[in-house]
Design a protein around this motif. Structure first.
Motif, PDB file in Angstrom:
ATOM      1  N   MET A  81       0.897  -1.209   0.014  1.00 13.37           N
ATOM      2  CA  MET A  81       0.065   0.113  -0.039  1.00 13.37           C
ATOM      3  C   MET A  81       0.858   1.316  -0.011  1.00 13.37           C
ATOM      4  O   MET A  81       2.093   1.269   0.101  1.00 13.37           O
ATOM      5  CB  MET A  81      -1.001   0.056   1.327  1.00 13.37           C
ATOM      6  CG  MET A  81      -0.108   0.167   2.577  1.00 13.37           C
ATOM      7  SD  MET A  81      -1.480   0.080   3.876  1.00 13.37           S
ATOM      8  CE  MET A  81      -0.400   0.796   5.197  1.00 13.37           C
ATOM      9  N   GLU A  82       0.184   2.419  -0.216  1.00 13.66           N
ATOM     10  CA  GLU A  82       0.928   3.500  -0.017  1.00 13.66           C
ATOM     11  C   GLU A  82       1.071   4.038   1.469  1.00 13.66           C
ATOM     12  O   GLU A  82       0.301   3.508   2.333  1.00 13.66           O
ATOM     13  CB  GLU A  82       0.175   4.851  -0.830  1.00 13.66           C
ATOM     14  CG  GLU A  82       0.053   4.620  -2.236  1.00 13.66           C
ATOM     15  CD  GLU A  82      -0.871   5.762  -2.858  1.00 13.66           C
ATOM     16  OE1 GLU A  82      -1.512   6.459  -2.138  1.00 13.66           O
ATOM     17  OE2 GLU A  82      -0.334   5.951  -3.985  1.00 13.66           O
ATOM     18  N   HIS A  83       2.267   4.568   1.872  1.00 11.50           N
ATOM     19  CA  HIS A  83       2.398   4.718   3.152  1.00 11.50           C
ATOM     20  C   HIS A  83       1.427   5.579   3.964  1.00 11.50           C
ATOM     21  O   HIS A  83       1.070   5.352   5.114  1.00 11.50           O
ATOM     22  CB  HIS A  83       3.934   5.230   3.317  1.00 11.50           C
ATOM     23  CG  HIS A  83       4.647   4.839   4.707  1.00 11.50           C
ATOM     24  ND1 HIS A  83       5.250   3.717   5.034  1.00 11.50           N
ATOM     25  CD2 HIS A  83       4.402   5.614   5.850  1.00 11.50           C
ATOM     26  CE1 HIS A  83       5.749   3.755   6.197  1.00 11.50           C
ATOM     27  NE2 HIS A  83       5.168   4.605   6.935  1.00 11.50           N
ATOM     28  N   THR A  84       1.104   6.631   3.230  1.00 11.48           N
ATOM     29  CA  THR A  84      -0.039   7.412   4.049  1.00 11.48           C
ATOM     30  C   THR A  84      -1.163   7.602   2.925  1.00 11.48           C
ATOM     31  O   THR A  84      -1.160   7.441   1.788  1.00 11.48           O
ATOM     32  CB  THR A  84       0.637   8.679   4.331  1.00 11.48           C
ATOM     33  OG1 THR A  84       1.083   9.597   2.895  1.00 11.48           O
ATOM     34  CG2 THR A  84       1.651   8.917   5.146  1.00 11.48           C
ATOM     35  N   ALA A  85      -2.237   8.104   3.741  1.00 10.23           N
ATOM     36  CA  ALA A  85      -3.543   8.356   2.920  1.00 10.23           C
ATOM     37  C   ALA A  85      -3.428   9.736   2.399  1.00 10.23           C
ATOM     38  O   ALA A  85      -2.608  10.400   2.656  1.00 10.23           O
ATOM     39  CB  ALA A  85      -4.742   8.042   3.895  1.00 10.23           C
ATOM     40  N   LYS A  86      -4.631  10.068   1.801  1.00 10.01           N
ATOM     41  CA  LYS A  86      -4.797  11.657   1.346  1.00 10.01           C
ATOM     42  C   LYS A  86      -4.280  12.404   2.373  1.00 10.01           C
ATOM     43  O   LYS A  86      -4.952  12.374   3.156  1.00 10.01           O
ATOM     44  CB  LYS A  86      -6.147  11.891   0.568  1.00 10.01           C
ATOM     45  CG  LYS A  86      -6.100  11.065  -0.769  1.00 10.01           C
ATOM     46  CD  LYS A  86      -7.481  11.304  -1.407  1.00 10.01           C
ATOM     47  CE  LYS A  86      -7.705  10.527  -2.701  1.00 10.01           C
ATOM     48  NZ  LYS A  86      -8.979  10.444  -3.119  1.00 10.01           N
ATOM     49  N   GLY A  87      -3.752  13.421   2.142  1.00  6.64           N
ATOM     50  CA  GLY A  87      -3.665  14.498   2.893  1.00  6.64           C
ATOM     51  C   GLY A  87      -2.359  14.058   4.059  1.00  6.64           C
ATOM     52  O   GLY A  87      -2.227  15.001   5.084  1.00  6.64           O
ATOM     53  N   GLY A  88      -1.783  12.969   3.948  1.00  8.81           N
ATOM     54  CA  GLY A  88      -0.787  12.642   4.805  1.00  8.81           C
ATOM     55  C   GLY A  88      -1.085  11.676   5.926  1.00  8.81           C
ATOM     56  O   GLY A  88      -0.427  11.571   6.919  1.00  8.81           O
ATOM     57  N   LYS A  89      -2.317  11.517   5.927  1.00 10.53           N
ATOM     58  CA  LYS A  89      -2.807  10.791   7.209  1.00 10.53           C
ATOM     59  C   LYS A  89      -2.173   9.458   7.364  1.00 10.53           C
ATOM     60  O   LYS A  89      -1.955   8.691   6.410  1.00 10.53           O
ATOM     61  CB  LYS A  89      -4.457  10.752   7.180  1.00 10.53           C
ATOM     62  CG  LYS A  89      -5.158  12.080   7.060  1.00 10.53           C
ATOM     63  CD  LYS A  89      -6.883  11.549   7.360  1.00 10.53           C
ATOM     64  CE  LYS A  89      -7.578  12.893   7.658  1.00 10.53           C
ATOM     65  NZ  LYS A  89      -8.972  12.738   7.956  1.00 10.53           N
ATOM     66  N   HIS A  90      -1.845   9.035   8.405  1.00  5.85           N
ATOM     67  CA  HIS A  90      -1.202   7.789   8.855  1.00  5.85           C
ATOM     68  C   HIS A  90      -2.036   6.551   8.317  1.00  5.85           C
ATOM     69  O   HIS A  90      -3.339   6.812   8.538  1.00  5.85           O
ATOM     70  CB  HIS A  90      -0.803   7.585  10.257  1.00  5.85           C
ATOM     71  CG  HIS A  90       0.118   8.735  10.786  1.00  5.85           C
ATOM     72  ND1 HIS A  90      -0.059   9.271  11.993  1.00  5.85           N
ATOM     73  CD2 HIS A  90       1.387   9.151  10.059  1.00  5.85           C
ATOM     74  CE1 HIS A  90       0.974  10.005  11.930  1.00  5.85           C
ATOM     75  NE2 HIS A  90       1.630  10.123  10.700  1.00  5.85           N
ATOM     76  N   LYS A  91      -1.415   5.734   7.805  1.00  2.16           N
ATOM     77  CA  LYS A  91      -2.302   4.243   7.442  1.00  2.16           C
ATOM     78  C   LYS A  91      -1.648   3.181   8.363  1.00  2.16           C
ATOM     79  O   LYS A  91      -2.019   2.068   8.485  1.00  2.16           O
ATOM     80  CB  LYS A  91      -2.125   4.000   6.060  1.00  2.16           C
ATOM     81  CG  LYS A  91      -2.955   4.912   5.187  1.00  2.16           C
ATOM     82  CD  LYS A  91      -2.633   4.804   3.665  1.00  2.16           C
ATOM     83  CE  LYS A  91      -3.466   3.445   2.988  1.00  2.16           C
ATOM     84  NZ  LYS A  91      -3.294   3.262   1.602  1.00  2.16           N
ATOM     85  N   ILE A  92      -0.398   3.394   8.685  1.00  2.00           N
ATOM     86  CA  ILE A  92       0.217   2.506   9.680  1.00  2.00           C
ATOM     87  C   ILE A  92       0.247   2.981  11.034  1.00  2.00           C
ATOM     88  O   ILE A  92       0.756   4.068  11.359  1.00  2.00           O
ATOM     89  CB  ILE A  92       1.625   2.059   9.334  1.00  2.00           C
ATOM     90  CG1 ILE A  92       1.820   1.657   7.737  1.00  2.00           C
ATOM     91  CG2 ILE A  92       2.310   1.346  10.173  1.00  2.00           C
ATOM     92  CD1 ILE A  92       2.962   1.324   7.206  1.00  2.00           C
ATOM     93  N   LEU A  93      -0.781   2.555  11.960  1.00  2.00           N
ATOM     94  CA  LEU A  93      -0.862   3.096  13.114  1.00  2.00           C
ATOM     95  C   LEU A  93      -0.863   2.179  14.222  1.00  2.00           C
ATOM     96  O   LEU A  93      -0.469   0.973  14.191  1.00  2.00           O
ATOM     97  CB  LEU A  93      -2.652   3.477  13.220  1.00  2.00           C
ATOM     98  CG  LEU A  93      -2.977   4.202  11.935  1.00  2.00           C
ATOM     99  CD1 LEU A  93      -4.474   3.893  11.534  1.00  2.00           C
ATOM    100  CD2 LEU A  93      -2.739   5.721  12.107  1.00  2.00           C
ATOM    101  N   GLU A  94      -0.851   2.848  15.710  1.00  3.27           N
ATOM    102  CA  GLU A  94      -0.975   1.983  16.789  1.00  3.27           C
ATOM    103  C   GLU A  94      -2.060   1.178  16.888  1.00  3.27           C
ATOM    104  O   GLU A  94      -1.652  -0.084  17.178  1.00  3.27           O
ATOM    105  CB  GLU A  94      -0.777   3.009  18.064  1.00  3.27           C
ATOM    106  CG  GLU A  94      -0.793   2.320  19.230  1.00  3.27           C
ATOM    107  CD  GLU A  94      -0.550   3.180  20.287  1.00  3.27           C
ATOM    108  OE1 GLU A  94      -0.678   2.785  21.845  1.00  3.27           O
ATOM    109  OE2 GLU A  94      -0.316   4.531  20.452  1.00  3.27           O
ATOM    110  N   ASN A  95      -3.221   1.645  16.623  1.00  3.76           N
ATOM    111  CA  ASN A  95      -4.349   0.905  16.464  1.00  3.76           C
ATOM    112  C   ASN A  95      -5.360   1.225  15.289  1.00  3.76           C
ATOM    113  O   ASN A  95      -5.554   2.632  15.002  1.00  3.76           O
ATOM    114  CB  ASN A  95      -5.403   1.045  17.744  1.00  3.76           C
ATOM    115  CG  ASN A  95      -4.690   0.509  18.943  1.00  3.76           C
ATOM    116  OD1 ASN A  95      -4.337  -0.624  19.168  1.00  3.76           O
ATOM    117  ND2 ASN A  95      -4.296   1.430  19.821  1.00  3.76           N
ATOM    118  N   CYS A  96      -5.840   0.278  14.772  1.00  5.41           N
ATOM    119  CA  CYS A  96      -6.614   0.765  13.373  1.00  5.41           C
ATOM    120  C   CYS A  96      -7.836   1.377  13.978  1.00  5.41           C
ATOM    121  O   CYS A  96      -8.628   1.049  14.914  1.00  5.41           O
ATOM    122  CB  CYS A  96      -7.075  -0.493  12.721  1.00  5.41           C
ATOM    123  SG  CYS A  96      -5.750  -1.136  11.991  1.00  5.41           S
ATOM    124  N   SER A  97      -8.536   2.350  13.308  1.00  7.53           N
ATOM    125  CA  SER A  97      -9.577   3.098  13.373  1.00  7.53           C
ATOM    126  C   SER A  97     -10.872   2.634  12.736  1.00  7.53           C
ATOM    127  O   SER A  97     -12.010   2.822  13.087  1.00  7.53           O
ATOM    128  CB  SER A  97      -9.541   4.753  13.362  1.00  7.53           C
ATOM    129  OG  SER A  97      -9.199   4.999  12.305  1.00  7.53           O
TER     130      SER A  97
END
Length: 167
Positions: free
Chosen positions: A91-107
């Protein structure tokens, strides 16, 4: 093959995104029931799929964003549920706007818990080691500080961190 013209549409020949496709010479395909029999029967050793989010412990969210139209859950839950299947996320490392996709916990709603073995992005490769993602490879043109800024948790770096390269 390519997407079909109106004359070529076969509603039974679809890809994983439920889009109609065409077959090119040399193609092979099988029905959904055969696919799930292979998966649930433990005959698939490796699955490579995309994700919307991955947690530091290897949880996977890849099937829906609440409030958005969903074509269907698909087979990802089955793919990641078999214990002996290696799960690699690309996957791309970040989402649109630079939001984190690899996180402490998934939302986002989870597809599977603690099922991801490896994450490959344009910035680096993370591997699950001792129940947490560890950076094992980094893009030669990307700094460690950039990877840290683009990642939503404080990750460990492998002692033998390698530069990503083509195989």
């Amino acid at each position: 093959g390519p997407f079909p013209t109106k004359e070529e549409v076969d509603p039974d020949l679809i890809n994983a995104g439920k889009q109609t496709v065409t077959a090119i010479p040399g193609s092979s395909y099988f029905s959904s029931d055969e696919s799930f029999a292979m998966i649930r029967g433990g005959h698939v050793d490796l699955t490579i799929l995309g994700a919307m989010q991955v947690s530091q412990s290897g949880d996977l969210a890849n099937w829906m964003i609440p409030g958005k139209m969903v074509k269907g859950m698909g087979g990802a839950m089955d793919l990641v549920a078999v214990a002996d299947t290696k799960v690699v996320v690309t996957m791309e490392h970040t989402a649109k706007g630079g939001k984190h996709k690899i996180l402490e916990n998934c939302s986002l709603p989870l597809t599977g818990k603690k099922c991801v073995d490896m994450v490959i992005t344009e910035m680096g490769v993370f591997e699950l080691q001792e129940r947490e993602l560890v950076l094992t490879e980094i893009d030669p043109d990307t700094s460690l500080e950039s990877v840290r800024a683009a990642t939503g948790f404080r990750f460990k770096v492998a002692d033998n961190l390698k530069k990503m390269s083509q195989l």
